[in-house]
Design an enzyme around this catalytic site. Sequence first.
Site, PDB file in Angstrom:
ATOM      1  N   ILE A 219       6.498 -29.012 -33.849  1.00  0.00           N
ATOM      2  CA  ILE A 219       7.763 -28.820 -34.119  1.00  0.00           C
ATOM      3  C   ILE A 219       8.241 -29.113 -34.537  1.00  0.00           C
ATOM      4  CG2 ILE A 219       7.613 -31.258 -35.324  1.00  0.00           C
ATOM      5  CD1 ILE A 219       9.882 -32.028 -32.241  1.00  0.00           C
TER       6      ILE A 219
ATOM      7  N   ASN B 177       8.354 -44.030 -39.131  1.00  0.00           N
ATOM      8  CA  ASN B 177       8.308 -45.141 -39.047  1.00  0.00           C
ATOM      9  C   ASN B 177       9.035 -46.524 -40.076  1.00  0.00           C
ATOM     10  OD1 ASN B 177       7.790 -45.572 -41.734  1.00  0.00           O
ATOM     11  ND2 ASN B 177       6.202 -44.229 -41.219  1.00  0.00           N
TER      12      ASN B 177
ATOM     13  N   GLY C  83       1.650 -37.436 -39.516  1.00  0.00           N
ATOM     14  CA  GLY C  83       1.746 -36.569 -38.024  1.00  0.00           C
ATOM     15  C   GLY C  83       2.839 -36.011 -38.273  1.00  0.00           C
ATOM     16  N   VAL C  84       4.167 -35.886 -37.238  1.00  0.00           N
ATOM     17  CA  VAL C  84       5.054 -35.123 -37.299  1.00  0.00           C
ATOM     18  C   VAL C  84       6.012 -35.880 -39.021  1.00  0.00           C
ATOM     19  CG1 VAL C  84       6.709 -35.717 -36.108  1.00  0.00           C
ATOM     20  CG2 VAL C  84       5.336 -34.880 -34.611  1.00  0.00           C
ATOM     21  N   ASP C  85       6.159 -37.424 -38.889  1.00  0.00           N
ATOM     22  CA  ASP C  85       6.770 -37.854 -40.403  1.00  0.00           C
ATOM     23  C   ASP C  85       5.764 -36.584 -41.423  1.00  0.00           C
ATOM     24  OD1 ASP C  85       8.360 -38.629 -41.210  1.00  0.00           O
ATOM     25  OD2 ASP C  85       7.125 -40.970 -41.652  1.00  0.00           O
TER      26      ASP C  85
ATOM     27  N   SER D  19       5.382 -41.627 -30.370  1.00  0.00           N
ATOM     28  CA  SER D  19       3.918 -42.816 -30.670  1.00  0.00           C
ATOM     29  C   SER D  19       2.470 -42.830 -29.440  1.00  0.00           C
ATOM     30  CB  SER D  19       4.936 -44.410 -29.877  1.00  0.00           C
ATOM     31  OG  SER D  19       5.945 -44.722 -30.241  1.00  0.00           O
ATOM     32  N   THR D  20       2.736 -41.296 -29.334  1.00  0.00           N
ATOM     33  CA  THR D  20       1.200 -40.672 -28.870  1.00  0.00           C
ATOM     34  C   THR D  20       0.330 -40.475 -30.132  1.00  0.00           C
ATOM     35  OG1 THR D  20       1.455 -38.725 -28.553  1.00  0.00           O
ATOM     36  CG2 THR D  20       2.597 -40.063 -26.597  1.00  0.00           C
ATOM     37  N   GLY D  21       0.647 -40.942 -30.839  1.00  0.00           N
ATOM     38  CA  GLY D  21      -0.596 -40.129 -31.990  1.00  0.00           C
ATOM     39  C   GLY D  21      -0.882 -41.793 -33.079  1.00  0.00           C
ATOM     40  N   ILE D  22      -0.605 -42.008 -34.113  1.00  0.00           N
ATOM     41  CA  ILE D  22      -0.595 -42.762 -35.059  1.00  0.00           C
ATOM     42  C   ILE D  22      -0.904 -43.836 -34.484  1.00  0.00           C
ATOM     43  CG2 ILE D  22      -0.738 -43.742 -37.468  1.00  0.00           C
ATOM     44  CD1 ILE D  22      -0.422 -40.996 -38.018  1.00  0.00           C
TER      45      ILE D  22
HETATM   46  N1  AR6 Z   1       4.110 -30.466 -33.836  1.00  0.00           N
HETATM   47  C1  AR6 Z   1       4.307 -31.607 -32.385  1.00  0.00           C
HETATM   48  N2  AR6 Z   1       3.522 -32.547 -32.437  1.00  0.00           N
HETATM   49  C2  AR6 Z   1       2.684 -33.351 -33.619  1.00  0.00           C
HETATM   50  C3  AR6 Z   1       2.859 -32.363 -34.938  1.00  0.00           C
HETATM   51  C4  AR6 Z   1       3.652 -31.388 -35.170  1.00  0.00           C
HETATM   52  N3  AR6 Z   1       3.503 -30.867 -36.101  1.00  0.00           N
HETATM   53  N4  AR6 Z   1       2.060 -33.620 -35.725  1.00  0.00           N
HETATM   54  C5  AR6 Z   1       1.291 -34.253 -34.830  1.00  0.00           C
HETATM   55  N5  AR6 Z   1       2.108 -33.863 -33.447  1.00  0.00           N
HETATM   56  P1  AR6 Z   1       2.622 -39.540 -34.395  1.00  0.00           P
HETATM   57  P2  AR6 Z   1       3.459 -42.048 -33.573  1.00  0.00           P
HETATM   58  C6  AR6 Z   1       2.127 -35.228 -32.453  1.00  0.00           C
HETATM   59  O1  AR6 Z   1       1.139 -40.068 -35.325  1.00  0.00           O
HETATM   60  O2  AR6 Z   1       2.039 -41.716 -32.834  1.00  0.00           O
HETATM   61  C7  AR6 Z   1       3.710 -41.661 -39.171  1.00  0.00           C
HETATM   62  O3  AR6 Z   1       2.572 -41.915 -39.996  1.00  0.00           O
HETATM   63  C8  AR6 Z   1       0.691 -35.968 -32.332  1.00  0.00           C
HETATM   64  O4  AR6 Z   1      -0.396 -34.935 -31.512  1.00  0.00           O
HETATM   65  O5  AR6 Z   1       3.058 -38.397 -35.233  1.00  0.00           O
HETATM   66  O6  AR6 Z   1       4.632 -41.983 -33.330  1.00  0.00           O
HETATM   67  C9  AR6 Z   1       5.087 -42.035 -39.220  1.00  0.00           C
HETATM   68  O7  AR6 Z   1       5.429 -42.612 -40.496  1.00  0.00           O
HETATM   69  C10 AR6 Z   1       1.060 -36.914 -30.898  1.00  0.00           C
HETATM   70  O8  AR6 Z   1       0.953 -36.534 -30.166  1.00  0.00           O
HETATM   71  O9  AR6 Z   1       3.633 -40.312 -34.287  1.00  0.00           O
HETATM   72  C11 AR6 Z   1       4.705 -43.562 -38.052  1.00  0.00           C
HETATM   73  O10 AR6 Z   1       4.508 -44.321 -39.248  1.00  0.00           O
HETATM   74  C12 AR6 Z   1       2.604 -36.681 -31.477  1.00  0.00           C
HETATM   75  O11 AR6 Z   1       2.879 -36.030 -31.892  1.00  0.00           O
HETATM   76  C13 AR6 Z   1       3.710 -43.192 -36.897  1.00  0.00           C
HETATM   77  O12 AR6 Z   1       3.224 -41.671 -37.993  1.00  0.00           O
HETATM   78  C14 AR6 Z   1       2.903 -38.236 -32.648  1.00  0.00           C
HETATM   79  O13 AR6 Z   1       2.420 -38.315 -32.866  1.00  0.00           O
HETATM   80  C15 AR6 Z   1       4.622 -42.868 -35.835  1.00  0.00           C
HETATM   81  O14 AR6 Z   1       3.089 -42.616 -34.845  1.00  0.00           O
END
Ligand code: AR6
Length: 173
Positions: A15, A28, A36-38, A126-129
């Site tokens: 992204i 968060n 993750g994305v953040d 929400s689908t990651g962490i």
């Molecule tokens: N580009 C696109 N998608 C991604 C990328 C990227 N660079 N990196 C991961 N994903 P997550 P959440 C996917 O964990 O579940 C953080 O610590 C990943 O595979 O980023 O909403 C925040 O600070 C998954 O399918 O977000 C919060 O504490 C999706 O993006 C917490 O994680 C979302 O995964 C939020 O958790």
Amino acid sequence: MSTQRPSVTLVQGDITEQAVDAVVNAANSSLLGGGGVDGAIHRRGGPEILAECRALRASRYGRGLPTGQAVATTAGRLPARWVIHTVGPVFARNEDRSELLASCYRESLRVADELGARTVAFPAISTGIYGWPMDDGARIAVETVRTTDTAVEEVRFVLFDAQAYDAFATRVH
Ligand code: AR6
């Protein structure tokens, strides 16, 4: 503002590489970064984003950004103009938090409209962490953006891997 339903496109990738008006961050409540994305957005976007997040914590969001809401900052060095931070719900087996997840997409589009953004890239919030099952996360994402009135013309879901891409493709086509 003239509203319509946005067109939905899918991309497998990162992204932080999307040249769009606004990129949505799966943040968060602290708004101060994470994994993750953040983590990727703050790493590639640089310190300007965090500086604006800190200012938001010192003003409007002293207690953090509530789950399901959204707020914008600069995109710093990313190839986008703005980052829209939203806080997804943590998945829970014993409680239906779907409405909060839908709210993330709706509120992000509302903020995009306030900014005048026409192209918006979303991750699968929400689908990651936060543990939300991908198929259900994709269903909620696609249904919500397709039923939201907005001046955004393109909603681009950016999916990190083939499994996520396929889950969204099943919902879109
Ligand atoms: N580009 C696109 N998608 C991604 C990328 C990227 N660079 N990196 C991961 N994903 P997550 P959440 C996917 O964990 O579940 C953080 O610590 C990943 O595979 O980023 O909403 C925040 O600070 C998954 O399918 O977000 C919060 O504490 C999706 O993006 C917490 O994680 C979302 O995964 C939020 O958790």
